[in-house]
Design an enzyme around this catalytic site. Sequence first.
Site, PDB file in Angstrom:
ATOM      1  N   TYR A  51       6.937  -8.301   8.809  1.00 24.39           N
ATOM      2  CA  TYR A  51       6.552  -6.891   8.838  1.00 24.39           C
ATOM      3  C   TYR A  51       6.836  -6.289  10.211  1.00 24.39           C
ATOM      4  O   TYR A  51       6.764  -6.974  11.233  1.00 24.39           O
ATOM      5  CB  TYR A  51       5.057  -6.730   8.567  1.00 24.39           C
ATOM      6  CG  TYR A  51       4.605  -7.167   7.197  1.00 24.39           C
ATOM      7  CD1 TYR A  51       4.602  -6.274   6.123  1.00 24.39           C
ATOM      8  CD2 TYR A  51       4.163  -8.471   6.982  1.00 24.39           C
ATOM      9  CE1 TYR A  51       4.168  -6.678   4.864  1.00 24.39           C
ATOM     10  CE2 TYR A  51       3.729  -8.880   5.732  1.00 24.39           C
ATOM     11  CZ  TYR A  51       3.726  -7.978   4.677  1.00 24.39           C
ATOM     12  OH  TYR A  51       3.298  -8.381   3.434  1.00 24.39           O
TER      13      TYR A  51
ATOM     14  N   ARG B 299      -3.090  -4.778   8.236  1.00 28.42           N
ATOM     15  CA  ARG B 299      -4.145  -3.835   8.620  1.00 28.42           C
ATOM     16  C   ARG B 299      -5.285  -4.557   9.327  1.00 28.42           C
ATOM     17  O   ARG B 299      -5.792  -4.108  10.351  1.00 28.42           O
ATOM     18  CB  ARG B 299      -4.702  -3.132   7.373  1.00 28.42           C
ATOM     19  CG  ARG B 299      -3.821  -2.054   6.819  1.00 28.42           C
ATOM     20  CD  ARG B 299      -4.488  -1.412   5.626  1.00 28.42           C
ATOM     21  NE  ARG B 299      -4.526  -2.305   4.468  1.00 28.42           N
ATOM     22  CZ  ARG B 299      -5.513  -2.330   3.584  1.00 28.42           C
ATOM     23  NH1 ARG B 299      -6.554  -1.546   3.731  1.00 28.42           N
ATOM     24  NH2 ARG B 299      -5.453  -3.142   2.550  1.00 28.42           N
TER      25      ARG B 299
ATOM     26  N   ASP C 269      -6.528   1.389   8.511  1.00 29.47           N
ATOM     27  CA  ASP C 269      -5.275   2.083   8.813  1.00 29.47           C
ATOM     28  C   ASP C 269      -5.592   3.564   9.010  1.00 29.47           C
ATOM     29  O   ASP C 269      -6.738   4.004   8.833  1.00 29.47           O
ATOM     30  CB  ASP C 269      -4.203   1.847   7.737  1.00 29.47           C
ATOM     31  CG  ASP C 269      -4.597   2.389   6.367  1.00 29.47           C
ATOM     32  OD1 ASP C 269      -5.356   3.371   6.301  1.00 29.47           O
ATOM     33  OD2 ASP C 269      -4.147   1.838   5.356  1.00 29.47           O
TER      34      ASP C 269
ATOM     35  N   ASP D  97       0.840  -1.198   0.000  1.00 25.41           N
ATOM     36  CA  ASP D  97       0.000   0.000   0.000  1.00 25.41           C
ATOM     37  C   ASP D  97       0.875   1.249   0.000  1.00 25.41           C
ATOM     38  O   ASP D  97       2.032   1.206   0.440  1.00 25.41           O
ATOM     39  CB  ASP D  97      -0.897   0.020   1.235  1.00 25.41           C
ATOM     40  CG  ASP D  97      -1.923  -1.104   1.230  1.00 25.41           C
ATOM     41  OD1 ASP D  97      -2.290  -1.554   0.133  1.00 25.41           O
ATOM     42  OD2 ASP D  97      -2.350  -1.529   2.325  1.00 25.41           O
TER      43      ASP D  97
END
Length: 301
Positions: A68, A174, A82, A40
């Site tokens: 991550y 997310r 988010d 993203d």
Amino acid sequence: MEPSGVLIINKEEGMTSHDVVNKIRRLYGTRRVGHTGTLDPLATGVLTVLVGRAAKTAEYLVADSKEYIATLRLGITTDTEDITGEVLTRCDSIPSPDQVTSAVKSFEGDIEQIPPMYSALKVDGQKLCDLARKGVSVERKPRHVTIFSIEVSPTDTPTDYILRVSCSSGTYIRTLCADIGAKLGCGGAMASLCRSRAGDFSLGNAHTLEELEEMSEEERVSLLCPTEKLFLSLPKIELPEFFEKLSRSGCEVYQKKIRTSFAVGERVRLCSADGKFYALGEVREYEKGLAIKSIKMFDIE
């Protein structure tokens, strides 16, 4: 000769993955550029870019695990899961660090996620994010993903926690943040995201677009990794010259002839006798038995 290989980019915040592809096309002088594992615009970190002939490997890639580093912000929910989205709810009652840690750790293992509406996932040929921007919401089926491990650390801000997540491909961080917030009862959203690893590639292998801009053409080409690195998890078969020629010409190579015993459907790296990778092979069943057939050539003599 057109450059070909795998390039690891450290994507900066604010760019789409497609923005990166367009930049690489210009820098490497080829339209044949693709990528794996969309990031993203909010996210940074490892983006695997495929240049030249390597761009045609995407459909054959084995799903890799990812790692991550994310910031979980408690006390809010948003329509995008988010902080770039519209805030839907706010909550001032934030659980204790021990409660947060317990909730986060409960997501380790095999879990189900409902993909967010603001995602590139397609339903009936349409991207969910395109539908979401039109105010349309559709039912999404839960997906099985695996969270191999989560480490959680508090920050100086009581609402914010740093998560280090090792997970299977297809995991939405997310959604993980939103689900953790829901379990705690206060809501949660992702405030930042960095992909630190994708498969065998990490930030240590990555370069920024700014760094590439400053390099010479020769230096940029030297950064391209061999396409074979995308398939290192597959068994390697070194074929004698006779069987290599058969394979390169599109003929099947019977396993009983080369003394292998892989199962139907299994994929392998086909290499010459000196170990040079030239094709992806797949085991198929024929009248005379199981044989390996090349399904994608990467080195053409």
